[in-house]
Design a protein around this motif. Sequence first.
Motif, PDB file in Angstrom:
ATOM      1  N   VAL A  86      37.989  67.504-102.980  1.00 31.65           N
ATOM      2  CA  VAL A  86      36.648  66.940-102.815  1.00 31.65           C
ATOM      3  C   VAL A  86      36.128  67.270-101.417  1.00 31.65           C
ATOM      4  O   VAL A  86      34.965  67.652-101.245  1.00 31.65           O
ATOM      5  N   THR A  87      36.984  67.171-100.422  1.00 31.75           N
ATOM      6  CA  THR A  87      36.606  67.510 -99.051  1.00 31.75           C
ATOM      7  C   THR A  87      36.223  68.981 -98.944  1.00 31.75           C
ATOM      8  O   THR A  87      35.212  69.323 -98.314  1.00 31.75           O
ATOM      9  N   ASN A  90      32.850  69.585-100.718  1.00 32.46           N
ATOM     10  CA  ASN A  90      31.740  69.080 -99.906  1.00 32.46           C
ATOM     11  C   ASN A  90      31.494  69.963 -98.692  1.00 32.46           C
ATOM     12  O   ASN A  90      30.363  70.082 -98.233  1.00 32.46           O
ATOM     13  N   ASP A  95      24.687  73.084-103.042  1.00 33.18           N
ATOM     14  CA  ASP A  95      23.940  72.030-103.711  1.00 33.18           C
ATOM     15  C   ASP A  95      24.557  71.854-105.101  1.00 33.18           C
ATOM     16  O   ASP A  95      24.309  72.643-106.012  1.00 33.18           O
ATOM     17  N   ALA A  96      25.398  70.826-105.240  1.00 35.94           N
ATOM     18  CA  ALA A  96      26.122  70.605-106.491  1.00 35.94           C
ATOM     19  C   ALA A  96      25.188  70.320-107.656  1.00 35.94           C
ATOM     20  O   ALA A  96      25.545  70.567-108.808  1.00 35.94           O
ATOM     21  N   PHE A 103      32.543  71.067-109.110  1.00 35.34           N
ATOM     22  CA  PHE A 103      32.238  69.645-108.965  1.00 35.34           C
ATOM     23  C   PHE A 103      32.290  68.951-110.326  1.00 35.34           C
ATOM     24  O   PHE A 103      32.917  67.908-110.470  1.00 35.34           O
ATOM     25  N   GLN A 107      34.957  66.169-111.647  1.00 39.58           N
ATOM     26  CA  GLN A 107      34.457  64.810-111.893  1.00 39.58           C
ATOM     27  C   GLN A 107      34.779  64.361-113.321  1.00 39.58           C
ATOM     28  O   GLN A 107      35.232  63.234-113.536  1.00 39.58           O
ATOM     29  N   ASP A 142      36.816  58.988-104.879  1.00 43.43           N
ATOM     30  CA  ASP A 142      36.546  60.429-104.859  1.00 43.43           C
ATOM     31  C   ASP A 142      35.646  60.831-106.026  1.00 43.43           C
ATOM     32  O   ASP A 142      34.778  61.695-105.877  1.00 43.43           O
ATOM     33  N   VAL A 145      32.140  60.102-105.025  1.00 47.09           N
ATOM     34  CA  VAL A 145      31.624  61.119-104.103  1.00 47.09           C
ATOM     35  C   VAL A 145      31.113  62.314-104.902  1.00 47.09           C
ATOM     36  O   VAL A 145      30.022  62.844-104.636  1.00 47.09           O
ATOM     37  N   LEU A 146      31.882  62.735-105.904  1.00 43.36           N
ATOM     38  CA  LEU A 146      31.453  63.859-106.744  1.00 43.36           C
ATOM     39  C   LEU A 146      30.185  63.520-107.515  1.00 43.36           C
ATOM     40  O   LEU A 146      29.279  64.360-107.627  1.00 43.36           O
ATOM     41  N   ASP A 148      27.869  61.431-106.615  1.00 49.03           N
ATOM     42  CA  ASP A 148      26.764  61.447-105.649  1.00 49.03           C
ATOM     43  C   ASP A 148      26.325  62.871-105.324  1.00 49.03           C
ATOM     44  O   ASP A 148      25.138  63.119-105.105  1.00 49.03           O
ATOM     45  N   GLU A 149      27.258  63.797-105.285  1.00 45.71           N
ATOM     46  CA  GLU A 149      26.913  65.197-105.035  1.00 45.71           C
ATOM     47  C   GLU A 149      26.190  65.816-106.236  1.00 45.71           C
ATOM     48  O   GLU A 149      25.238  66.575-106.075  1.00 45.71           O
TER      49      GLU A 149
END
Length: 164
Positions: A86-87, A90, A95-96, A103, A107, A142, A145-146, A148-149
């Motif tokens: 994930v890091t 990102n 732009d996912a 991504f 996810q 995590d 986070v994905l 949100d991306e």
Amino acid sequence: MTKAPAKIRIALITALSLCCPLAAQDRLAEDLSKYQHEGDPVHRARDLAKLGDEQIDLARRQLKADQEVDSLHTLEQYRDEVHDMVTVLNGLGVDAEKKPAGFKELQISLRETIRRIDDLIFTLNVDKRPFFRVVRNDLFMDQNVLIDELFPRKPERNSPKSDP
């Protein structure tokens, strides 16, 4: 065609049951090696998505063999791999929302893996559950986070409309 004697059938079933976990471990080792040697982050994310199922299966087998510590360690390794991936994703600056490759697969895999870990946690004694829940919650963070991306909020949609 004659039937094999019961002792031979039992020996054959026992031999097959011993070989299957070994074959699964070999496949896991091969897939893990492929994942670790992949240079492209998107391909690595896709490989990790596939690898998650195998690692959860291994953790489940370890629990059935009364190896709770090994099972937890397997899940912790998977969690660490996911967090690192994930890091990396990102850090690509992609732009996912427009290019979701990697991504999206990770996810979706995480969503399923978290569900499987929840099922696994319910099989544990109550005193062992908190250790496994920590791993589950880290994976959930995590996954968020994905998400949100992949689905960023648009400020213009969320801001109150002003009267002209």
